[in-house]
Write a protein that holds these residues in place. Sequence first.
Motif, PDB file in Angstrom:
ATOM      1  N   GLN A   1     -13.402 -22.375  19.211  1.00 14.61           N
ATOM      2  CA  GLN A   1     -13.296 -23.674  18.542  1.00 14.61           C
ATOM      3  C   GLN A   1     -14.249 -23.615  17.352  1.00 14.61           C
ATOM      4  O   GLN A   1     -15.374 -23.113  17.493  1.00 14.61           O
ATOM      5  CB  GLN A   1     -13.698 -24.799  19.478  1.00 14.61           C
TER       6      GLN A   1
ATOM      7  N   ASP B   1      -9.075 -22.917  17.401  1.00 13.58           N
ATOM      8  CA  ASP B   1      -8.808 -24.331  17.114  1.00 13.58           C
ATOM      9  C   ASP B   1      -9.830 -24.819  16.097  1.00 13.58           C
ATOM     10  O   ASP B   1     -11.036 -24.625  16.299  1.00 13.58           O
ATOM     11  CB  ASP B   1      -8.987 -25.201  18.365  1.00 13.58           C
TER      12      ASP B   1
ATOM     13  N   LEU C   1     -11.702 -27.942  14.632  1.00 14.70           N
ATOM     14  CA  LEU C   1     -12.038 -29.336  14.912  1.00 14.70           C
ATOM     15  C   LEU C   1     -12.598 -29.922  13.627  1.00 14.70           C
ATOM     16  O   LEU C   1     -13.659 -29.493  13.148  1.00 14.70           O
ATOM     17  CB  LEU C   1     -13.084 -29.421  16.035  1.00 14.70           C
TER      18      LEU C   1
END
Length: 167
Positions: A47, A73, A75
């Motif tokens: 992340q 991912d 964020l």
Amino acid sequence: MYPFENGPLLGALAAAAKSKRLLEVGCGLGYSGLWLAYGAGSRGQVQTIDANREHAKIARDHFKREGLDKRIDVLVGEAARVLPALKDGYDLIYFDIDPAESLTVLKHSERLLGRGGLLVSANLFLGQFAPDIPGLEKTAEYRLRILDTARWLTGYMADGTAISVRV
Ligand SMILES: C[S@@+](CC[C@H](N)C(=O)[O-])C[C@H]1O[C@@H](n2cnc3c(N)ncnc32)[C@H](O)[C@@H]1O
């Protein structure tokens, strides 16, 4: 933001630590995130946080182009807003944002990393190159805190990167 010699080091650390859950604070254009995901291998999940939407978009394009988008991912948001919502159990955290937020990131890194987890900290002596950048006093405090042996085992590299193990 751009390719630098620590990229392979990040990949090697992620691989050596057999990291499965990795967190990057400061995605930029995705260069270091790619190395973390590559080093962690197919069972790793990265992340990466960035407040800048344009950076996030460019990074996502890079992840897709390299076929690593399923493992990374992005964020989008200020680190101070995103970090409190994350649950512990990370194996590796890479800190690479503005000095002003460094103590906030350190506080959450202590919470988010398990024992033996790795904290890699970039730019800890940024003041030599950018003496007017806001928050350098926080970086100074950060440098001292990661030398607290009750919490961290830290080694400094010549370029101002530190590698700390959560104890
Ligand atoms: C040095 S760049 C990251 C470079 C990237 N880690 C690499 O090596 O490829 C720092 C990034 O952190 C982001 N950033 C700075 N302060 C932030 C904050 N408080 N919260 C979230 N992102 C932040 C910036 O938008 C920028 O993209």
